[in-house]
Design a protein around this motif. Structure first.
Motif, PDB file in Angstrom:
ATOM      1  N   ARG A  10       0.962  -1.475   0.030  1.00 41.64           N
ATOM      2  CA  ARG A  10      -0.062  -0.115  -0.070  1.00 41.64           C
ATOM      3  C   ARG A  10       1.101   1.081   0.041  1.00 41.64           C
ATOM      4  NH1 ARG A  10      -2.911   0.403   5.171  1.00 41.64           N
ATOM      5  NH2 ARG A  10      -0.701  -0.157   6.081  1.00 41.64           N
ATOM      6  N   LEU A  11       0.749   2.386  -1.092  1.00 41.87           N
ATOM      7  CA  LEU A  11       1.321   3.357  -0.821  1.00 41.87           C
ATOM      8  C   LEU A  11       0.664   4.579  -0.269  1.00 41.87           C
ATOM      9  CD1 LEU A  11       2.731   3.200  -4.427  1.00 41.87           C
ATOM     10  CD2 LEU A  11       3.608   2.243  -2.319  1.00 41.87           C
ATOM     11  N   TRP A  12       1.240   5.241   0.682  1.00 42.40           N
ATOM     12  CA  TRP A  12       0.692   6.490   1.516  1.00 42.40           C
ATOM     13  C   TRP A  12       0.929   7.574   0.515  1.00 42.40           C
ATOM     14  CZ3 TRP A  12       1.973  11.333   2.867  1.00 42.40           C
ATOM     15  CH2 TRP A  12       1.125  12.050   3.687  1.00 42.40           C
ATOM     16  N   TYR A  13      -0.083   8.553   0.306  1.00 40.44           N
ATOM     17  CA  TYR A  13       0.111   9.731  -0.489  1.00 40.44           C
ATOM     18  C   TYR A  13      -0.775  10.868   0.200  1.00 40.44           C
ATOM     19  CZ  TYR A  13      -5.177   8.699  -1.704  1.00 40.44           C
ATOM     20  OH  TYR A  13      -6.393   8.499  -1.467  1.00 40.44           O
ATOM     21  N   GLU A  14      -0.356  11.954  -0.121  1.00 41.55           N
ATOM     22  CA  GLU A  14      -1.200  13.319   0.218  1.00 41.55           C
ATOM     23  C   GLU A  14      -1.329  13.920  -0.983  1.00 41.55           C
ATOM     24  OE1 GLU A  14       1.627  15.347   2.766  1.00 41.55           O
ATOM     25  OE2 GLU A  14       2.899  16.129   1.117  1.00 41.55           O
ATOM     26  N   GLU A  15      -2.422  14.866  -0.888  1.00 42.94           N
ATOM     27  CA  GLU A  15      -3.012  15.703  -1.943  1.00 42.94           C
ATOM     28  C   GLU A  15      -3.004  17.209  -1.220  1.00 42.94           C
ATOM     29  OE1 GLU A  15      -6.166  14.484  -4.786  1.00 42.94           O
ATOM     30  OE2 GLU A  15      -6.676  13.062  -3.198  1.00 42.94           O
ATOM     31  N   TYR A  56       9.317   3.053   1.593  1.00 42.58           N
ATOM     32  CA  TYR A  56       9.694   4.300   2.214  1.00 42.58           C
ATOM     33  C   TYR A  56       8.190   4.473   3.117  1.00 42.58           C
ATOM     34  CZ  TYR A  56      13.280   5.314  -1.151  1.00 42.58           C
ATOM     35  OH  TYR A  56      14.343   5.174  -1.598  1.00 42.58           O
ATOM     36  N   PRO A  57       8.266   4.285   4.435  1.00 38.94           N
ATOM     37  CA  PRO A  57       7.163   4.472   5.428  1.00 38.94           C
ATOM     38  C   PRO A  57       6.655   5.838   5.538  1.00 38.94           C
ATOM     39  CG  PRO A  57       8.904   3.250   6.738  1.00 38.94           C
ATOM     40  CD  PRO A  57       9.441   3.694   5.144  1.00 38.94           C
ATOM     41  N   PRO A  58       5.266   6.215   5.329  1.00 36.57           N
ATOM     42  CA  PRO A  58       4.469   5.443   6.117  1.00 36.57           C
ATOM     43  C   PRO A  58       3.793   4.673   4.880  1.00 36.57           C
ATOM     44  CG  PRO A  58       3.594   7.656   5.651  1.00 36.57           C
ATOM     45  CD  PRO A  58       5.100   7.868   5.295  1.00 36.57           C
ATOM     46  N   SER A  59       4.149   4.416   3.702  1.00 37.27           N
ATOM     47  CA  SER A  59       3.987   3.248   2.807  1.00 37.27           C
ATOM     48  C   SER A  59       4.400   2.055   3.283  1.00 37.27           C
ATOM     49  CB  SER A  59       4.605   3.630   1.262  1.00 37.27           C
ATOM     50  OG  SER A  59       4.042   4.633   0.808  1.00 37.27           O
ATOM     51  N   ASP A  60       4.032   0.989   2.749  1.00 37.16           N
ATOM     52  CA  ASP A  60       4.401  -0.433   3.273  1.00 37.16           C
ATOM     53  C   ASP A  60       5.909  -0.710   2.800  1.00 37.16           C
ATOM     54  OD1 ASP A  60       2.126  -0.841   4.247  1.00 37.16           O
ATOM     55  OD2 ASP A  60       1.292  -2.092   2.717  1.00 37.16           O
ATOM     56  N   VAL A  61       6.490  -1.475   3.546  1.00 35.57           N
ATOM     57  CA  VAL A  61       7.766  -1.904   3.307  1.00 35.57           C
ATOM     58  C   VAL A  61       8.166  -3.464   3.116  1.00 35.57           C
ATOM     59  CG1 VAL A  61      10.319  -2.032   4.211  1.00 35.57           C
ATOM     60  CG2 VAL A  61       8.778  -0.121   4.863  1.00 35.57           C
ATOM     61  N   PRO A  62       7.948  -4.019   1.956  1.00 37.28           N
ATOM     62  CA  PRO A  62       7.716  -5.325   1.677  1.00 37.28           C
ATOM     63  C   PRO A  62       9.220  -5.887   1.972  1.00 37.28           C
ATOM     64  CG  PRO A  62       6.836  -4.183  -0.172  1.00 37.28           C
ATOM     65  CD  PRO A  62       7.461  -3.152   0.622  1.00 37.28           C
ATOM     66  N   SER A  63       8.969  -7.066   2.609  1.00 40.64           N
ATOM     67  CA  SER A  63      10.229  -7.762   2.846  1.00 40.64           C
ATOM     68  C   SER A  63      10.847  -8.717   1.485  1.00 40.64           C
ATOM     69  CB  SER A  63      10.273  -8.467   4.107  1.00 40.64           C
ATOM     70  OG  SER A  63       9.187  -9.627   4.031  1.00 40.64           O
TER      71      SER A  63
END
Length: 280
Positions: A10-15, A56-63
């Motif tokens: 999931r990718l965190w975004y802002e507008e 890159y938090p707050p997006s998810d960090v897949p392992s």
């Protein structure tokens, strides 16, 4: 918090703002926060979107290392736009994000009103590709092992193409370094190894670039040595591109010279939107 679903993360975004959309794609040593000067300026007249890449938090960090790479970077940018119901936008990227913006123009030209690849091209010249890939693998391993605080951050902030920010704007440089220390060692390490360290050379795309007609503004600092050769070459092959070189400027062009960067983009967007970018 707003998230856009993408493959494996999931990718965190802002507008901010309303109007014609602009999507900002950040560089390797950054996240969505490094576009703040652009978000404030352009949101007066545009709908601006910035997001943090996978890892890159707050997006998810897949392992899983298989969930990183140039293909994901381009697909993620398109997925963010689709999630927001945006069929077409100006695409602005810096460095790693500039690389993604060029590939976005090749793979999704119907979704790009224009492209601004800024500071793109590190490691692309043929003579530099092998050492760049080897260095990326070593740096990625170090980031996974020890993270950012300390030696790696200091080395990055004082590198020959980033020291300009410290000289021009010590306060801005200190804020940049604080953000840098907060990055995920795992996420950026996997990004360095499997995106930076395995990506194509931009020169590999010559045939596709010669056919790409998306209006493009190439932006580069005249002290960003690893990127200058590639940008001059891009100007010679892209049929609908202009080249803007900012004097006395290194790699983080949007942070070093935000007023000049914003002005150049503003004029470019206006010309494109009026249908006057391509002459002839």
């Amino acid at each position: 918090m707003p998230y856009a679903p993408v493959e494996g993360a999931r990718l965190w975004y802002e507008e901010a703002g309303s109007g014609h959309p602009i999507l900002f794609i950040h560089e390797f040593a950054a996240d969505h926060r490094d576009w703040e000067d652009q978000m404030r300026f352009f949101s007066r007249e545009y709908r601006c979107i910035a997001y943090s890449a996978r890892g890159y938090p707050p997006s998810d960090v897949p392992s899983d290392p298989k969930l990183y790479g140039q293909d994901f970077a381009v697909a993620d940018a398109a997925a963010v736009l689709r999630h927001l119901g945006i069929p077409k936008a100006h695409i602005v990227g810096l460095s790693m994000g500039g690389f993604a913006s060029l590939l976005f123009g090749i793979r999704h030209p119907e979704m790009a009103v224009s492209l601004v690849p800024a500071g793109a091209g590190s490691g692309s010249p043929r003579s530099e590709q092998a050492p760049f890939r080897a260095a990326s693998q070593a740096r990625g391993d170090a980031l996974i092992r020890q993270g950012w605080p300390g030696e790696i951050a200091e080395e990055t902030g004082h590198s020959p193409t980033r020291i300009q920010l410290k000289k021009k704007d010590p306060r801005g440089w200190a804020a940049y370094m604080a953000r840098l220390s907060e990055h995920s060692g795992l996420g950026t390490g996997l990004t360095m190894k499997h995106y930076q360290g395995e990506r194509d050379s931009i020169f590999d795309w010559e045939a596709e670039l010669r056919r790409m007609e998306v209006p493009t503004l190439l932006a580069v600092g005249d002290e960003d040595r690893p990127c200058i050769e590639t940008n001059i070459w891009l100007k010679s092959v892209l049929p609908n591109a202009g080249l803007w070189m900012c004097p006395r400027t290194g790699h983080a062009i949007n942070l070093e010279e935000p007023a000049a960067f914003n002005a150049a983009l503003s004029a470019f967007f206006s010309t494109v939107e009026r249908g006057r970018w391509r002459l002839g």
